[in-house]
Design a protein around this motif. Structure first.
Motif, PDB file in Angstrom:
ATOM      1  N   ARG A  93      -3.989  -6.377  -8.601  1.00 38.39           N
ATOM      2  CA  ARG A  93      -4.623  -5.952  -7.342  1.00 38.39           C
ATOM      3  C   ARG A  93      -3.578  -5.563  -6.302  1.00 38.39           C
ATOM      4  O   ARG A  93      -3.708  -4.547  -5.620  1.00 38.39           O
ATOM      5  N   ASN A  94      -2.549  -6.396  -6.183  1.00 39.08           N
ATOM      6  CA  ASN A  94      -1.497  -6.125  -5.195  1.00 39.08           C
ATOM      7  C   ASN A  94      -0.796  -4.809  -5.463  1.00 39.08           C
ATOM      8  O   ASN A  94      -0.497  -4.064  -4.538  1.00 39.08           O
ATOM      9  N   ASN A  97      -2.859  -2.009  -4.292  1.00 37.43           N
ATOM     10  CA  ASN A  97      -2.909  -1.975  -2.824  1.00 37.43           C
ATOM     11  C   ASN A  97      -1.611  -1.462  -2.213  1.00 37.43           C
ATOM     12  O   ASN A  97      -1.617  -0.904  -1.121  1.00 37.43           O
ATOM     13  N   MET A  98      -0.487  -1.663  -2.909  1.00 42.94           N
ATOM     14  CA  MET A  98       0.815  -1.226  -2.394  1.00 42.94           C
ATOM     15  C   MET A  98       1.188   0.174  -2.858  1.00 42.94           C
ATOM     16  O   MET A  98       2.228   0.702  -2.500  1.00 42.94           O
ATOM     17  N   PHE A 144     -14.092   0.863  -9.875  1.00 42.13           N
ATOM     18  CA  PHE A 144     -14.088   0.556  -8.449  1.00 42.13           C
ATOM     19  C   PHE A 144     -12.692   0.721  -7.851  1.00 42.13           C
ATOM     20  O   PHE A 144     -12.521   1.216  -6.743  1.00 42.13           O
ATOM     21  N   MET A 145     -11.682   0.335  -8.645  1.00 43.62           N
ATOM     22  CA  MET A 145     -10.309   0.481  -8.164  1.00 43.62           C
ATOM     23  C   MET A 145      -9.948   1.958  -8.065  1.00 43.62           C
ATOM     24  O   MET A 145      -9.242   2.374  -7.145  1.00 43.62           O
ATOM     25  N   LEU A 154      -6.551   0.698  -0.177  1.00 46.54           N
ATOM     26  CA  LEU A 154      -7.383  -0.282   0.531  1.00 46.54           C
ATOM     27  C   LEU A 154      -7.261  -0.178   2.055  1.00 46.54           C
ATOM     28  O   LEU A 154      -8.240  -0.345   2.779  1.00 46.54           O
ATOM     29  N   VAL A 155      -6.046   0.128   2.538  1.00 46.03           N
ATOM     30  CA  VAL A 155      -5.860   0.227   3.992  1.00 46.03           C
ATOM     31  C   VAL A 155      -6.777   1.317   4.563  1.00 46.03           C
ATOM     32  O   VAL A 155      -7.477   1.097   5.559  1.00 46.03           O
ATOM     33  N   TYR A 157      -9.480   2.519   3.162  1.00 49.95           N
ATOM     34  CA  TYR A 157     -10.862   2.106   2.914  1.00 49.95           C
ATOM     35  C   TYR A 157     -11.365   1.242   4.078  1.00 49.95           C
ATOM     36  O   TYR A 157     -12.456   1.456   4.605  1.00 49.95           O
ATOM     37  N   VAL A 158     -10.525   0.272   4.477  1.00 51.48           N
ATOM     38  CA  VAL A 158     -10.920  -0.616   5.580  1.00 51.48           C
ATOM     39  C   VAL A 158     -10.917   0.153   6.907  1.00 51.48           C
ATOM     40  O   VAL A 158     -11.818  -0.004   7.730  1.00 51.48           O
ATOM     41  N   ARG A 159      -9.916   1.005   7.084  1.00 50.78           N
ATOM     42  CA  ARG A 159      -9.798   1.784   8.324  1.00 50.78           C
ATOM     43  C   ARG A 159     -11.100   2.557   8.588  1.00 50.78           C
ATOM     44  O   ARG A 159     -11.596   2.590   9.708  1.00 50.78           O
ATOM     45  N   LYS A 161     -14.059   1.764   7.482  1.00 49.57           N
ATOM     46  CA  LYS A 161     -15.171   0.846   7.750  1.00 49.57           C
ATOM     47  C   LYS A 161     -15.127   0.261   9.163  1.00 49.57           C
ATOM     48  O   LYS A 161     -16.172  -0.010   9.751  1.00 49.57           O
ATOM     49  N   VAL A 162     -13.928   0.010   9.688  1.00 49.91           N
ATOM     50  CA  VAL A 162     -13.850  -0.626  11.012  1.00 49.91           C
ATOM     51  C   VAL A 162     -13.925   0.387  12.150  1.00 49.91           C
ATOM     52  O   VAL A 162     -14.151   0.018  13.294  1.00 49.91           O
TER      53      VAL A 162
END
Lengths: 163, 419
Positions: A93-94, A97-98, A144-145, A154-155, A157-159, A161-162
């Motif tokens: 996962r890491n 994400n990196m 999904f990945m 992921l960064v 993806y979250v950006r 959403k927020v």
């Protein structure tokens, strides 16, 4: 995008303390971490790699701690791709994400020798071993990945959403 | 569909219908955790995500426990960064200095985690809370930053390996020996991508602290979680700790398991993980006079009050070998105080041990007990990777608190009945 580089083999069950010992976890800077990459395996290990080279792990690569410093150290050492028999799950996962490219190939790992010249196409999962002429296809990235990757990680993806 | 513990708990928090193993589900998080090593990276990712606040300032815990009390300027800078973030976000559960303890001993003690929770932490031993019947797992800092921002994360529903334990433990064999035995049996990747579920009469009789010791080391078999049912004992423990409304949780009869193991613990005896992997496990009696330079009693695996009591009982009235540094680290301030009140710290000090503050310190080769080349340590911690506790030419053996105390006295790794 195609990655081309020389293969550097490490063994089975390479743990995160081998990748980056805890005493170096006093920084988050990939360049600083990269200088100590694999210091827990062999002192000065990093001096043997050139930018763009490819790391070849065995079974359970990246087992142990959750430290994201491990994929950062590998990237910081100039290694963009890790091919392994299998990965420990937190590391897997890491890595994604990196932005470290991770390819799982099971027993085909034995078809890659230390110092072989490789070409890797992460999009198709194809690994060309230029030294032996063999082609290996990696296991597909979980759906999904792949979606998270397609969104730019992921960064992002979250950006989205927020915001 | 009959559900395993993992499926059942995930379903409780999931935004999706939880089905078979392998399915990806999104889940709400009950508690999100990071420490002084992993939080700084999580803070960086959190900023890059453009998040303005954490999803719930009471459901994020930041514990500075690894390099604390800060071992050098760089680690002090890291803690400063975490502290400033905690203040800015008004995080309720920020622990540093005299309030800090080893995170996975501290959170259960404070009643911050409990049965049927989904807990994610930027620390691989987050799986410890499986001992309370929580689905708890370690992740990297960026996954944790995402959970801090959104209050949710994604999981692949794991397959489960069920471990049924029957028989009777003798007085020198404890839960640490059981989990070492199991890791030796299935290997360091024996539970890769999977959950372990522990059941049986041995589990029913086991206290909650002992369960947490076993759940803690699920990751050493590659496991995503190590789960115990939450029974009357769990509910009692969590209620006393102040966890709101703890309830029982059991797997369904007829749930689908990837593999089922049955282990008769009768006659097992103390187990030791020899260098350099946690699955290199042997009964202590098979070790041939292995001399040690250091013994460490502590960590998120075995630094709780019951561990200190067991070790103190062995070492009481005896002396630490002159060739050994015996380092005792109570895992939290409350455990420290309790051990002081019960006279345990006096027993350790009079025996010649070093009693240090709560910290992860030597477990990960951070500080407070680093090994020189050629040195050997018996530790109650969880990892014995090459170089884990210091020099690449040092060795770490893993064992129970009883074996640790006996070894400190004998100067060599020894069965607790032999001192």
């Amino acid at each position: 995008m195609i990655f081309a580089g020389k293969a550097h083999k490490v063994g089975d069950h390479i743990d995160t303390d081998a990748i980056i010992p805890a005493r170096f976890l006093v920084t988050s800077d990939p360049f600083e971490l990269g200088r100590k990459c694999f210091e827990g395996l062999e002192q000065g290990w990093v001096n043997r790699v050139k930018k763009g080279d490819i790391l070849i792990g065995g079974k359970n690569f990246g087992c142990g701690s959750s430290r994201e410093h491990a994929p950062l150290a590998i990237l910081g050492a100039g290694i963009p791709v890790v091919i392994a028999h299998s990965f420990a799950r937190i590391f897997y996962r890491n890595g994604f994400n990196m932005g470290l490219v991770l390819l799982e190939i099971g027993d085909y790992i034995d078809k890659i020798r230390d110092q072989d010249q490789l070409e890797v196409s992460p999009g198709t999962g194809e690994i060309r071993n230029l030294s032996t002429g063999q082609i290996i296809n990696s296991l597909p990235v979980p759906e999904f990945m792949a979606e998270i990757l397609a969104m730019g990680g992921l960064v992002n993806y979250v950006r989205e959403k927020v915001s | 569909m009959a559900q395993t513990l993992a499926q059942k708990i995930l379903q409780k928090h999931s935004l999706d219908e939880v089905g078979r193993a392998g399915q990806i589900v999104r889940c709400k998080t009950s508690m999100v955790l990071a420490n002084d090593i992993t939080a700084p990276l999580a803070v960086d990712s959190f900023r890059r995500m453009g998040a303005a606040k954490v999803f719930d300032r009471e459901k994020v815990a930041l514990v500075c426990d690894h390099f604390t009390p800060n071992k050098d300027i760089d680690s002090a800078e890291q803690v400063k960064k975490v502290r400033e973030f905690a203040r800015e976000m008004k995080i309720v559960h920020y622990y540093e200095g005299g309030s800090a303890g080893v995170e996975h001993a501290l959170l259960p003690e404070l009643g911050l985690v409990g049965p049927a929770d989904v807990v994610v932490g930027a620390d691989s031993h987050t799986c410890t809370y499986g001992g309370l019947g929580a689905f708890a797992t370690g992740m990297g800092s960026t996954d944790i930053a995402a959970a801090m921002a959104l209050g949710e994360t994604w999981f692949k529903v794991p397959e489960t390996i069920r471990v049924n334990m029957m028989g009777r433990l003798d007085k020198h064999t404890v839960s640490k020996d059981l989990i070492l035995h199991i890791i030796g049996l299935i290997g360091v990747d024996g539970a890769l991508y999977r959950a372990l579920e522990f059941t049986g009469e041995v589990v029913d009789a086991m206290d909650v602290e002992a369960r947490m010791t076993m759940a803690n080391m699920a990751i050493e078999a590659g496991g995503k979680a190590g789960l115990f049912p939450a029974d009357e004992m769990t509910v009692d423990y969590c209620r006393k700790a102040g966890f709101p409304d703890p309830g029982k949780v059991y797997p369904d009869d007829g749930a689908t398991y990837f593999r089922q193991l049955s282990i008769d613990v009768t006659g097992m005896g103390p187990q030791i993980a020899c260098p350099h992997l946690p699955d290199n496990v042997k009964p202590v009696d098979e070790l041939d006079r292995v001399k040690v330079d250091q013994v460490v009693l502590g960590s998120c695996t075995n630094g709780r009050i019951s561990d200190l009591r067991q070790a103190a009982e062995i070492i009481k009235g005896r002396k630490v070998s002159s060739n050994v540094r015996f380092i005792v680290l109570p895992a939290t301030p409350r455990i420290y105080e309790q051990a002081l009140e019960e006279g345990l710290l006096g027993i350790f000090i009079r025996a010649g041990a070093i009693v240090g503050p709560p910290t992860c310190g030597p477990c990960l080769g951070g500080h407070m007990g680093i090994l020189a080349s050629g040195e050997r340590c018996l530790a109650t911690t969880n990892r014995n990777f090459r170089g884990r506790m210091g020099s690449l030419e040092s060795e770490v053996y893993l064992g129970s608190p009883l074996v640790a105390a006996a070894t400190a006295v004998a100067g060599e790794i020894i069965h607790p009945a032999k001192v």
